[in-house]
Design an enzyme around this catalytic site. Structure first.
Site, PDB file in Angstrom:
ATOM      1  CD  GLU A   1      -3.004   1.116   2.212  1.00  0.00           C
ATOM      2  OE1 GLU A   1      -3.195   0.064   2.826  1.00  0.00           O
ATOM      3  OE2 GLU A   1      -3.698   2.136   2.410  1.00  0.00           O
TER       4      GLU A   1
ATOM      5  CG  PHE B   1      -5.279  -0.531   8.113  1.00  0.00           C
ATOM      6  CD1 PHE B   1      -4.173  -0.439   7.293  1.00  0.00           C
ATOM      7  CD2 PHE B   1      -5.869   0.644   8.545  1.00  0.00           C
ATOM      8  CE1 PHE B   1      -3.674   0.804   6.901  1.00  0.00           C
ATOM      9  CE2 PHE B   1      -5.371   1.901   8.169  1.00  0.00           C
ATOM     10  CZ  PHE B   1      -4.265   1.961   7.338  1.00  0.00           C
TER      11      PHE B   1
ATOM     12  CB  ALA C   1     -10.068  -0.419   3.713  1.00  0.00           C
TER      13      ALA C   1
ATOM     14  CD  GLU D   1      -8.645  -4.924   5.674  1.00  0.00           C
ATOM     15  OE1 GLU D   1      -9.679  -4.351   5.293  1.00  0.00           O
ATOM     16  OE2 GLU D   1      -7.751  -4.360   6.307  1.00  0.00           O
TER      17      GLU D   1
ATOM     18  NE  ARG E   1      -9.897  -0.293   9.239  1.00  0.00           N
ATOM     19  CZ  ARG E   1     -11.134  -0.623   8.812  1.00  0.00           C
ATOM     20  NH1 ARG E   1     -11.716  -1.718   9.238  1.00  0.00           N
ATOM     21  NH2 ARG E   1     -11.756   0.145   7.948  1.00  0.00           N
TER      22      ARG E   1
END
Lengths: 496, 778
Positions: free
Chosen positions: B245, B357, B524, B726, B323
């Protein structure tokens, strides 16, 4: 004079000249041959993205054995006289090979980067199991050297179990691999004098080997290259001239001597060596299975592991416990033998004179009153380096009293080493948990292990003692479940 | 598939929802799928390698590169002074130098790059630098950073209710601590970029990246170009998992600087060790908690101090820790709660995005709290979990103020409880453990509730571009990247469905900043939610255009025109799609369209930590059963049962693939994957020989993995599907807690299990011995 490397690829003889002898097979494929299906994932033989299949003539020249190997740490000259099979070799128009189709149908690829390596490991298994689908356990074992970070492996295991359900392919079925033409093609590449390149020689006989070593005393002996390959790919070293043992006929054999000992030559792969050892010592099967991975076992040699002498090498504890003997040759022609444990003098120090090399290891025949085991502890079950590895060999008398004890550890000291004080504690004792627990206290006298990335000193010492306890439990309470891997998920009946 | 039968909202072709193979599967298995390292390069391409620092914290007194420059094949080196623009690849806080100038902040930090004729020459030259360091004290772990108040960005606190008063009031109270290890991504394809100079100062970059737009902007800033001067392309990655990322910008920028300097194409491919040393990983965290609860195990108040090792720079640590805060609740209602989140600065590699994350670390905290409560109360942890589940109002509001709607966890966990035989097995395990001194077994069911959308609202947008060529074939492009998750397959299914075409009519092309601009990272879990909707919009625009024209041209009502399996039905008349398109072209109808999507209804106040950051939640639960060897601490996963909610699946085969793969990756994180630094701050686990991700053997011998059927997403997502990238990773918490359960069986009930993550054999044995030591203490 300098030769060219010759090997068979897709039915054609390929000739390669003027390359550095340390060029890896992977670099050759990707940068020179335009075959980029084979991938680099780690350049140390641990991830399997680079897996290819190598065909090698059996010592008697009657058949070609196809085995998966890591191309990333394999020097190109060492495939001279062999047949190379890459993922591109399976191409047959738009028809996929059963191994490939099974992976597609099982949804076994996600990012796809590891996939060609899985294809090649499964191809080797496909060729080795011509008659029936392999068991799930065998598929998993065949894939121990292939890492996949996407799938969780389930679909890849399924593909391996189902690959025999597809129609026999025109190319690379077991029958196709068995064709006499393949043997003929490799016989045609056989050399009498062996390959000779600048910085690389591959003698064919022990005599040629000794001559080569006499001529180049500083030469580096190369066998499977599963460690030396990393000196180039990881440590970026310049290597001295190399003499390759892999084609020396006298070193490629496994024999039984007059005393019933196995004599395993220096060019014998782990795969073949351990098959012979496990045939005699079935209790070492787990150690053999957990030794590196199939591609590393197919390339690496047992004697290379012993000669390397790493304190965390997996072969030494069991072989020292069994009382193995190592045979050293000097290029002048003299030979001597010494007990394996006497070979290791200190960290990376061995009782090896200039001009000497390890020619073979002798593994004694099993004796009636022996109790033998080997255990390995590592973070991961498959393809990992030991934190602690132990080989145990007890001899009992008629009253079940321990009259001899040989217990050797890896990962506990600067060399693979016997636990002398611990052994002494056991002599004269009966085989019981109590006697082993008592003896385990002596491990702290025998060893002051290091702390490192694999384990702390405290864990090593504690776990080593507990492995002795495990042995005592196994020997005295065989009905009690003692190993996690032996359990079935479904078998939830309370233990007896 | 019943999924399709139920799919009443689906357009005619019904391709969406089918278990179709990955669009590149045939290329993967034949080795013909092209990755960045496989792209044929222009003649004269140079190969680069980084020169890395060897110490954790130091001033560079002198960097002597004479030996590097003199090495065989070397053409140039790249230094900070060779960067015409900004020497930075940090996207949030600009604190990540491409080549560090005078200050070294971790062992493994790039100081320069060298370009040579071959990759091996570059690697060999790169290690020849002579560096004179003036070493400084280094902070290497979270506790030291906390003690020194060393942070990369300010701490944040989320508070609801009156936790301190509620803690005092609570019938029972307990404190505990948990450490949670980091994780290397170990994508099989290492980081790589190729920079190819173009005419007029422009630069073409092939990058293995989840975030082409960020690579574009950072390369432009480094080269002092404008965004339209840089094109970034990525057809596929060999795995990403969040590791591609923010990190690829470093690789691409370094390659671009060297390409700019030499005027030649430059490929920079990190070998595995450099990749693992120089690029960020999952944040390891520690949590200290103080919990008040009642006799049923219901949490009355919770106070958590959560501290993350961010490494030397901010990178994405802000949003990662946000998060984490937003997932400390996981599936549970926390009435009075306080979460203090510290973002610790250490002299180690800068940690980054990794599947989940921050969510997984946050969720690990509450699961440990609940497990500890259950042990204290001598209750089945599952019952305590269920007692704390979100429920009806007012027990349905998260600590950050979002209401938990469409919560399926009660149903889902009940079904899983029953299908897995959890109760019977727990009883059988207890009986087993009573009779087995050496091997202890354990079982655990853990739930997952995971928020879907980027916390940062502005990332929740996407674009797509579709061309219909006049032979009837379709080129599809969107801002999402393919890292193996099957995004390109799913979006192609959407477009095929909308246009009534067979999948073979659609070609998905490389993510390309010159086709779709201003894209968000494919991250995400949002890839198909965002890009699926954007592509759907483009396809619908085209379909509508064709319908409007055809209605007139063929004199049929627009409502009587249908697109189905390559055929366009004009009332009773059938016309192949290709013929219709050819005629539309002759009639001068535009056959190209863009599509755009922004996620509705979301908002987030990152300062107050309040809002509705997530469009919806994805749910799942897993039951894991393990066996633990109490002599060695070795554990083995025996069986797993998973039930996971993907809404109405776009592709059940791909979704199952994500679930199984995510689960095992999570299991690796929590068991064998241990990152180990020595006392000098050098990472010693930087290759697969030393860093152990799961192998085929680690997949459990018995596994039952299922999608929760017939649960269309309550929100208007693409065909009512749910994100799946995820959430399944956190299903692996069940493995960790099954191990805890087995360890608990080594001592009398009533004690907390002091097991830390990862549960390596050593950690498990330590926990067992600690428990037993308490037992035998006077």
């Amino acid at each position: 004079m300098s030769d060219a490397i010759r090997f068979v690829l897709d039915g054609q003889t390929v000739t390669v000249a003027d390359v550095a002898p340390t060029m890896t097979l992977l670099d050759y494929l990707r940068e020179h041959a335009g075959r980029r299906g084979t991938k680099e994932g780690c350049a140390e033989g641990d991830c399997g993205a680079c897996t290819v299949v190598l065909g090698e003539l059996s010592p008697d020249g009657s058949a070609v054995d196809y085995r998966a190997v890591n191309s990333c740490i394999r020097f190109l000259p060492t495939i001279d006289g062999r047949e190379l099979v890459t993922v591109e070799s399976l191409r047959d128009g738009d028809t996929l090979h059963p191994v490939q189709q099974a992976i597609v149908d099982a949804h076994g690829s996600q990012c796809g980067f590891c996939t060609p390596g899985f294809v090649m490991s499964l191809l080797a298994l496909y060729l080795a199991t011509p008659d029936a689908a392999p068991t799930r356990e065998r598929v998993i074992a065949a894939l121990a050297g292939n890492l996949c970070r996407c799938t969780g492996y389930r679909p890849l295991i399924d593909a391996g179990c189902r690959m025999h359900q597809y129609p026999t392919p025109a190319r690379w079925s077991a029958a196709d691999a068995d064709r006499a033409e393949r043997v003929q093609a490799l016989l045609a590449l056989r050399r009498d004098q062996g390959l000779s390149l600048p910085g690389f020689q591959a003698p064919r006989t022990l005599k040629q080997l000794c001559e080569a070593l006499a001529a180049q005393p500083q030469a580096l002996l190369l066998a499977g290259g599963t460690d030396i390959g990393l000196w180039v790919t990881k440590l970026l070293r310049d290597l001295p001239p190399m003499v390759y043992l892999g084609d020396v006929a006298e070193l490629r054999t496994i024999d039984t001597d007059a005393d019933g000992r196995l004599r395993i030559g220096a060019a014998v792969s782990h795969t073949d060596a351990w098959a012979a050892i496990v045939a005699r010592y079935p209790m070492l099967d787990e150690l053999a299975q957990r030794f590196a991975s199939p591609p590393v076992r197919n390339a690496g040699t047992l004697c290379g592991n012993l000669a390397n002498g790493s304190p965390i090498g997996d072969a030494m504890p069991a072989l020292i416990a069994l009382g193995a003997t190592i045979e050293l040759h000097h290029h002048s022609g003299t030979t001597r033998c010494l007990p394996l444990d006497a070979f290791y003098l200190g960290y990376q120090q061995k009782d090896l004179a200039p001009g000497e090399f390890v020619a073979a290891v002798y593994v004694p025949a099993p004796q009636p009153a022996q109790r033998i085991a080997s255990y390995k502890l590592s973070k991961r079950i498959e393809q990992d380096i030991s934190a602690v590895c132990v080989g145990i060999n007890l001899t009992l008398d008629a009253d079940a009293v321990i009259v001899d004890a040989r217990i050797a550890f890896g990962g506990m000291a600067a060399t693979p080493q016997r636990a002398i004080a611990t052994e002494a504690q056991l002599i004269g004792q009966t085989l019981s948990v109590a006697s082993f627990d008592a003896a385990a206290a002596a491990l702290a006298t025998d060893f002051q292990p290091l702390s490192d990335l694999r384990a702390s000193s405290a864990y090593r010492l504690r776990a080593a003692g507990n492995l002795l306890r495990r042995f005592a439990l196994e020997q005295t309470q065989a009905a009690t479940p003692l190993r996690t891997h032996a359990l079935d998920a479904g078998s939830l009946d309370a233990p007896a | 598939m019943s999924v399709i039968r139920e799919a009443d909202a689906l357009p005619t072709a019904e391709l969406a929802g089918r278990a179709l193979r990955h669009e590149s599967a045939h290329l993967h298995v034949t080795g013909r799928a092209q990755y960045a390292d496989d792209i044929p390069l222009p003649a004269g391409t140079l190969h680069a390698a980084f020169g890395l620092s060897r110490v954790a914290h130091a001033r560079i007194r002198q960097l002597d590169l004479s030996a590097v420059l003199a090495a065989p094949g070397v053409v140039a080196v790249g230094l900070p002074s060779d960067i015409p623009g900004e020497n930075n690849y940090g996207s949030v806080v600009h604190d990540d130098p491409i080549f560090t100038d005078t200050l070294v902040q971790f062992a493994g930090q790039p100081m320069f790059a060298v370009a040579a004729n071959t990759h091996l020459q570059a690697r060999r030259a790169a290690v020849l630098a002579r560096v004179d360091y003036d070493e400084l004290p280094a902070i290497l772990d979270v506790r030291s950073a906390l003690a020194a108040q060393s942070f990369v960005i300010p701490s944040k606190t989320l508070r609801r209710g009156d936790p301190q008063a509620a803690l005092v009031r609570a019938p029972r109270r307990m404190q505990g601590t948990l450490s949670i290890g980091g994780q290397d991504h170990f994508y099989l394809e290492g980081q790589i970029a190729v920079a190819i100079p173009q005419e007029d100062g422009a630069m073409l970059i092939h990058s293995s990246t989840q975030h082409p737009t960020e690579v574009q902007h950072i390369v432009a800033a480094a080269l002092k170009l404008r965004a339209h001067d840089v094109i970034v392309q990525c057809r596929r990655m060999g795995g990403g998992f969040g590791g591609k990322e923010s990190q690829p910008a470093l690789i691409a920028a370094a390659a671009a600087v060297l390409a700019r300097k030499t005027g030649r194409p430059v490929k920079l491919r990190l070998d595995r060790d450099v990749d693992m040393l120089a690029t960020g990983k999952r944040h390891d965290m520690i949590a200290d908690y103080d919990v008040g609860y009642d006799d049923d195990g219901r949490i009355c108040a919770l106070s958590v101090m959560l501290a993350a090792r961010c490494g030397y720079s901010a990178d994405l640590s802000g949003p990662v820790n946000d998060r984490a805060i937003c997932h400390v609740d996981n599936a549970y209602f926390l009435e009075h709660v306080e979460i203090v989140s510290h973002r610790c600065k250490t002299h180690t590699v800068s940690n980054t995005a990794f599947r989940g994350f921050g969510g997984p670390q946050g969720m690990m905290v509450i699961e440990a709290v609940i497990d500890d409560i259950a042990r204290r109360l001598q209750r089945d942890p599952l019952d305590v979990r269920r007692a704390n589940f979100y429920g009806a109002a007012p027990r349905n509001i998260t600590p950050y103020g979002q209401s938990v709607d469409g919560n399926v966890l009660d149903t889902l966990s009940e079904r899983l409880l029953s299908s897995s035989g959890y109760r019977e097995r727990r009883a059988a395990i207890a009986q087993w453990n009573a009779g087995s001194a050496t091997i202890k077994r354990g079982i655990a069911l853990t739930p997952v509730k995971f928020g879907i959308s980027f916390n940062a609202t502005h990332y929740n947008q996407a674009g797509a571009l579709i061309h219909i060529y006049n032979d009837g074939t379709v080129m599809l492009n969107h801002g999402g990247t393919e890292m193996g998750q099957g995004l390109y397959t799913k979006v192609a299914q959407v477009v095929a469905t909308e246009l009534g075409l067979p999948l073979s009519a659609i070609r998905v092309t490389a993510a390309d900043t010159s086709k779709v601009p201003n894209t968000s990272a494919t991250a995400a879990s949002s890839g198909s939610d965002l890009n699926g909707k954007a592509a759907q919009a483009a396809a619908q625009t085209l379909r509508l255009r064709l319908v409007e024209w055809a209605a007139t041209a063929f004199d049929v009502p627009a409502g009587a025109i249908r697109f189905d399996n390559g055929v366009v039905w004009l009332g009773e008349r059938a016309l192949p799609f290709a013929k219709l398109v050819a005629q539309a072209y002759m009639a001068r109808i535009s056959l190209s369209a863009t599509g755009y999507y922004r996620t509705p209804a979301i908002h987030w106040d990152g300062t107050a930590l309040r809002g509705r950051p997530f469009f919806y939640y994805a749910y799942g639960a897993a039951v894991s059963e393990v066996a633990v060897d109490t002599l060695t601490g070795e554990s083995q996963l025996q069986r797993v049962d998973i039930l996971h909610d993907v809404g109405r699946s776009l592709n059940p085969a791909l979704d199952i693939g994500q679930i199984e793969g995510g689960f095992l990756q999570g299991a690796g994180w929590l068991t064998t994957e241990e990152l180990w630094w020595n006392a000098r701050g050098e990472l010693k686990t930087h290759a697969p020989a030393t860093y152990k991700i799961p192998t085929a053997y680690d997949w459990p011998r018995e596994a039952h993995v299922h999608l929760l059927q017939q649960q269309p997403n309550g929100e208007d997502t693409i065909y009512r599907s749910k994100a799946v990238g995820e959430p399944p990773l956190m299903l692996a918490m069940s493995v960790f807690h099954a191990i805890r359960d087995a360890v608990a069986a080594c001592a009398a009930p009533g004690r907390n299990v002091p097991l830390q993550a990862p549960a390596t054999a050593e950690a498990v044995l330590a926990a067992i011995e600690q428990l037993r030591a308490v037992e035998t203490a006077p």
